[in-house]
Design a protein around this motif. Structure first.
Motif, PDB file in Angstrom:
ATOM      1  N   LEU A  48     -12.221  -7.802   2.120  1.00 53.57           N
ATOM      2  CA  LEU A  48     -12.555  -8.533   1.268  1.00 53.57           C
ATOM      3  C   LEU A  48     -12.075  -9.963   1.188  1.00 53.57           C
ATOM      4  O   LEU A  48     -12.527 -10.775   0.115  1.00 53.57           O
ATOM      5  CB  LEU A  48     -11.354  -8.681   0.042  1.00 53.57           C
ATOM      6  N   GLY A  49     -12.557  -9.985   2.941  1.00 55.17           N
ATOM      7  CA  GLY A  49     -12.744 -12.005   3.035  1.00 55.17           C
ATOM      8  C   GLY A  49     -11.515 -12.690   2.199  1.00 55.17           C
ATOM      9  O   GLY A  49     -12.216 -13.829   1.869  1.00 55.17           O
ATOM     10  N   ASN A  50     -10.512 -12.494   2.120  1.00 55.84           N
ATOM     11  CA  ASN A  50      -9.611 -13.471   1.112  1.00 55.84           C
ATOM     12  C   ASN A  50      -9.451 -13.481  -0.247  1.00 55.84           C
ATOM     13  O   ASN A  50      -8.896 -14.590   0.017  1.00 55.84           O
ATOM     14  CB  ASN A  50      -9.133 -14.665   2.748  1.00 55.84           C
ATOM     15  N   SER A  51      -9.808 -12.829  -0.620  1.00 56.60           N
ATOM     16  CA  SER A  51     -10.234 -13.330  -1.401  1.00 56.60           C
ATOM     17  C   SER A  51      -9.247 -13.213  -3.001  1.00 56.60           C
ATOM     18  O   SER A  51      -7.728 -12.716  -2.366  1.00 56.60           O
ATOM     19  CB  SER A  51     -10.830 -11.588  -2.231  1.00 56.60           C
ATOM     20  N   SER A  52      -8.981 -13.998  -3.526  1.00 61.18           N
ATOM     21  CA  SER A  52      -8.271 -15.424  -4.623  1.00 61.18           C
ATOM     22  C   SER A  52      -7.896 -13.579  -5.320  1.00 61.18           C
ATOM     23  O   SER A  52      -6.406 -14.287  -6.010  1.00 61.18           O
ATOM     24  CB  SER A  52      -8.450 -16.580  -5.045  1.00 61.18           C
ATOM     25  N   ASP A  53      -8.317 -12.958  -5.644  1.00 56.26           N
ATOM     26  CA  ASP A  53      -7.879 -12.039  -6.680  1.00 56.26           C
ATOM     27  C   ASP A  53      -7.496 -10.559  -5.935  1.00 56.26           C
ATOM     28  O   ASP A  53      -6.864  -9.708  -7.017  1.00 56.26           O
ATOM     29  CB  ASP A  53      -9.019 -11.808  -7.849  1.00 56.26           C
ATOM     30  N   LEU A  54      -6.787 -10.964  -4.759  1.00 51.26           N
ATOM     31  CA  LEU A  54      -6.089  -9.506  -4.713  1.00 51.26           C
ATOM     32  C   LEU A  54      -4.776  -9.973  -4.536  1.00 51.26           C
ATOM     33  O   LEU A  54      -4.549 -11.266  -3.998  1.00 51.26           O
ATOM     34  CB  LEU A  54      -6.741  -9.258  -3.084  1.00 51.26           C
ATOM     35  N   VAL A  55      -3.990  -9.546  -4.706  1.00 45.45           N
ATOM     36  CA  VAL A  55      -2.763  -9.655  -5.044  1.00 45.45           C
ATOM     37  C   VAL A  55      -2.169  -8.575  -4.328  1.00 45.45           C
ATOM     38  O   VAL A  55      -1.957  -6.981  -3.523  1.00 45.45           O
ATOM     39  CB  VAL A  55      -1.874  -9.196  -6.328  1.00 45.45           C
ATOM     40  N   VAL A  56      -0.835  -8.635  -2.988  1.00 39.32           N
ATOM     41  CA  VAL A  56      -0.429  -8.394  -1.948  1.00 39.32           C
ATOM     42  C   VAL A  56       1.239  -8.368  -2.348  1.00 39.32           C
ATOM     43  O   VAL A  56       1.747  -9.449  -2.822  1.00 39.32           O
ATOM     44  CB  VAL A  56      -0.580  -8.448  -1.012  1.00 39.32           C
ATOM     45  N   ARG A  57       1.970  -7.252  -3.294  1.00 41.82           N
ATOM     46  CA  ARG A  57       3.242  -7.182  -3.225  1.00 41.82           C
ATOM     47  C   ARG A  57       4.246  -6.704  -2.009  1.00 41.82           C
ATOM     48  O   ARG A  57       4.362  -5.490  -1.694  1.00 41.82           O
ATOM     49  CB  ARG A  57       3.527  -6.701  -4.645  1.00 41.82           C
ATOM     50  N   ARG A  58       4.966  -7.736  -1.177  1.00 43.99           N
ATOM     51  CA  ARG A  58       5.407  -6.738   0.429  1.00 43.99           C
ATOM     52  C   ARG A  58       6.745  -6.279  -0.344  1.00 43.99           C
ATOM     53  O   ARG A  58       7.564  -7.372  -1.544  1.00 43.99           O
ATOM     54  CB  ARG A  58       5.544  -7.199   1.302  1.00 43.99           C
ATOM     55  N   PHE A  59       7.376  -5.689  -0.320  1.00 43.48           N
ATOM     56  CA  PHE A  59       9.148  -5.050  -0.961  1.00 43.48           C
ATOM     57  C   PHE A  59       9.312  -3.925   0.671  1.00 43.48           C
ATOM     58  O   PHE A  59       9.012  -3.429   1.609  1.00 43.48           O
ATOM     59  CB  PHE A  59       9.489  -5.061  -1.957  1.00 43.48           C
ATOM     60  N   MET A  60      10.991  -4.248   0.553  1.00 49.40           N
ATOM     61  CA  MET A  60      11.676  -2.387   1.420  1.00 49.40           C
ATOM     62  C   MET A  60      12.332  -1.181   0.633  1.00 49.40           C
ATOM     63  O   MET A  60      13.131  -1.503  -0.541  1.00 49.40           O
ATOM     64  CB  MET A  60      12.574  -3.213   2.200  1.00 49.40           C
ATOM     65  N   ILE A  61      11.678  -0.747   1.433  1.00 49.95           N
ATOM     66  CA  ILE A  61      12.151   1.048   0.854  1.00 49.95           C
ATOM     67  C   ILE A  61      13.160   1.363   1.829  1.00 49.95           C
ATOM     68  O   ILE A  61      12.927   2.356   2.389  1.00 49.95           O
ATOM     69  CB  ILE A  61      11.713   1.599  -0.198  1.00 49.95           C
ATOM     70  N   ASN A  62      15.151   1.257   1.702  1.00 48.83           N
ATOM     71  CA  ASN A  62      15.770   1.773   2.490  1.00 48.83           C
ATOM     72  C   ASN A  62      15.028   1.403   4.100  1.00 48.83           C
ATOM     73  O   ASN A  62      14.689   1.827   5.181  1.00 48.83           O
ATOM     74  CB  ASN A  62      15.508   3.174   2.924  1.00 48.83           C
ATOM     75  N   LYS A  63      15.083  -0.032   3.807  1.00 50.89           N
ATOM     76  CA  LYS A  63      14.829  -0.691   5.110  1.00 50.89           C
ATOM     77  C   LYS A  63      13.502  -0.595   5.751  1.00 50.89           C
ATOM     78  O   LYS A  63      12.694  -0.817   6.857  1.00 50.89           O
ATOM     79  CB  LYS A  63      15.770  -0.637   6.709  1.00 50.89           C
ATOM     80  N   SER A  64      12.713   0.597   5.499  1.00 54.57           N
ATOM     81  CA  SER A  64      11.219   0.528   5.116  1.00 54.57           C
ATOM     82  C   SER A  64      10.485  -0.122   4.193  1.00 54.57           C
ATOM     83  O   SER A  64      10.033   0.062   3.297  1.00 54.57           O
ATOM     84  CB  SER A  64      10.943   1.813   4.741  1.00 54.57           C
ATOM     85  N   PRO A  65       8.692  -1.550   5.541  1.00 53.31           N
ATOM     86  CA  PRO A  65       8.728  -2.126   4.487  1.00 53.31           C
ATOM     87  C   PRO A  65       7.444  -1.381   4.013  1.00 53.31           C
ATOM     88  O   PRO A  65       6.852   0.157   4.725  1.00 53.31           O
ATOM     89  CB  PRO A  65       7.970  -2.921   6.240  1.00 53.31           C
TER      90      PRO A  65
END
Length: 521
Positions: A48-65
């Protein structure tokens, strides 16, 4: 002759088969998902060309990314916050669950979303992501989840601007496909209403819906609509006009063979008659096919007024159609070749008016018609408060000035004015355009051959109309071929209790609409 037709048909089928095989060869297989959240997110960002409107939320569930991705501005953030993020981060599954078990529990028990689907390749992922859905990725899992969270702003259901009515519903379709399908669902509460979804356009992936009544619409027409839509190979579909040019019959005919409207009641009435509607996301104009010549002179308001009033208005529209098409050419023919057909007093008056005009009647009419067409287009393109003023003032000032300058006669101004007003009586805009085009052809014929040229042009036009078809249905039906039982809703409109059957041009089964005896005397 039959052998030649068969050879031609076989040759066409062979060419279509070769074209389909070539398209299949050019299609690359879909790329499977990378079972790594970090690598998958990096690939999506890079694509997506590092588009500014792409939102990425990372987190962990039971130590699984894991990660949640969506396009800002195309989703409902409250839905994501309350039904996805909160469910995933607060309602923790058992700690000893495997990755596969964890994925199954999230899919089956953790996400309270009505529309949830599995994805296994990046082509489907990008299509869903760019359509306003939220993507959930889990590390070491080869599949992902797409949750329907569409929530972009639209203008809502408003009053129609191009098909105003005195009596009847004022609501109009919008640019959102699901809003449009819901408007039809409100009108037709029948379990046989079918809404088939498609995606057309390699770059836009425009959502298209084919709507019809199963058991009422002919299967051959429905299959033909699907076939023509499936054959469209284009990178973008931005409006229903793109589809109309691809699926219409007689590509080079000025007469439209596909009807369109932005009124839900008009489209619903067509579906109830056995026709097929095509809704395109991003436009309020919905296509309806097959379309007959007489359909372009009918209005939904005809059925909301009394039958005698509706009949009178229809006859008036057909009279105005003939005036808008033939009046300038008849004026040219009579004044140039057939003055004996004009009453003596009127002929003397016309001769006196044209005494100082330096141009022949054809050039005079051509100047006025072109001037009016310029004013019409200027009025449409300008802002509404300015456009109406420019059209009215321009017509008055130019007409009056042209007469005073001796460029045109007052009679010609009257003829052009009546012609223009009559063209506005036709309720369908895409039928008014052919009138504007063919009018100039009849003017040339009237100036060249007189009344004989106009008659020859009329015969040629009738031959052309009778040769047209719309999705296999004769364009001039029920006149040619003549269908007596369908005449109850063509020029005349019988009362609703008299419209006991659907048009046989559209349906072969389920023709009965109401009982002929439902009206008690």
């Amino acid at each position: 002759m039959k052998g030649a037709c068969a050879v031609k048909r076989d040759k066409t089928e062979t060419q279509n088969q070769k074209q389909n095989d070539k398209q299949q060869e050019n299609q690359t297989p879909p790329r499977p998902l990378i079972p790594s959240v970090d690598k998958s997110v990096d690939f999506i960002k890079e694509s997506l060309g590092n588009s500014s409107d792409l939102v990425v939320r990372r987190f962990m569930i039971n130590k699984s990314p894991c990660a949640v991705l969506y396009i800002d501005g195309m989703v409902n953030k409250e839905t994501i916050q309350n039904f996805i993020m909160e469910a995933l981060m607060l309602e923790m599954p058992p700690k000893r669950a495997s990755v596969r078990r964890l994925y199954e529990m999230i899919k089956d028990a953790s996400l309270p979303i009505g529309e949830l689907s599995e994805l296994d390749n990046y082509e489907d992922l990008f299509k869903r992501l760019l359509s306003g859905e939220t993507i959930f990725l889990l590390d070491r899992e080869e599949k992902s989840l797409a949750a329907s969270t569409r929530g972009w702003r639209d203008r809502g259901v408003q009053e129609t601007t191009s098909e105003s009515v005195i009596r009847g519903p004022k609501e109009a379709f919008t640019e959102t496909l699901r809003t449009n399908t819901s408007l039809l669902r409100r009108k037709i509460k029948d379990s046989k209403l079918r809404i088939d979804a498609k995606s057309i356009g390699k770059m836009t992936n425009t959502d298209v819906a084919v709507v019809y009544l199963e058991g009422t619409a002919q299967d051959s027409v429905v299959k033909e609509v699907h076939k023509r839509l499936d054959q469209i190979d284009i990178d973008s579909i931005l409006e229903s006009g793109y589809l109309e040019e691809y699926i219409q019959d007689a590509q080079y005919s000025p007469f439209p063979t596909v009807y369109y409207s932005e009124k839900p009641d008009a489209i619903a009435a067509g579906i109830l008659e056995g026709r097929v509607a095509i809704i395109t996301d991003g436009t309020p104009d919905v296509l309806l096919c097959p379309a007959l010549f007489v359909n372009f002179f009918h209005s939904s308001e005809d059925y909301y007024q009394r039958a005698d009033i509706g009949t009178l208005i229809r006859i008036l529209r057909l009279i105005c159609f003939n005036i808008a098409l033939f009046m300038p050419s008849l004026y040219i023919a009579f004044t140039t070749f057939h003055p004996e057909m004009i009453p003596s007093q009127l002929l003397v008056s016309l001769a006196a008016q044209r005494e100082g005009v330096p141009f022949p009647a054809f050039v005079e009419a051509l100047i006025m018609e072109l001037t009016f067409e310029i004013l019409r287009e200027a009025g449409v393109r300008l802002p509404k408060p300015v456009g109406s003023a420019v059209s009215i003032v321009g017509a008055l000032v130019l007409g009056n000035s042209a007469v005073q300058a001796g460029l045109v006669s007052p009679a010609m101004v009257i003829v052009v004015a009546i012609t223009a007003i009559s063209s506005f009586v036709v309720p369908s805009y895409n039928m008014a355009i052919p009138i504007r085009i063919i009018r100039f052809i009849f003017m040339v014929l009237g100036a060249t051959f007189g009344l004989f040229g106009i008659i020859l042009g009329l015969i040629a036009m009738v031959f052309h109309l009778t040769s047209l078809k719309s999705f296999g249905v004769p364009y001039m039906s029920p006149f040619a071929p003549f269908v007596p039982k369908d005449q109850k809703d063509v020029l005349l409109r019988l009362p609703h209790w008299g419209l006991f059957s659907r048009p046989s041009s559209f349906v072969k089964e389920n023709e009965k609409r109401t009982s002929p005896s439902s009206k008690e005397n």
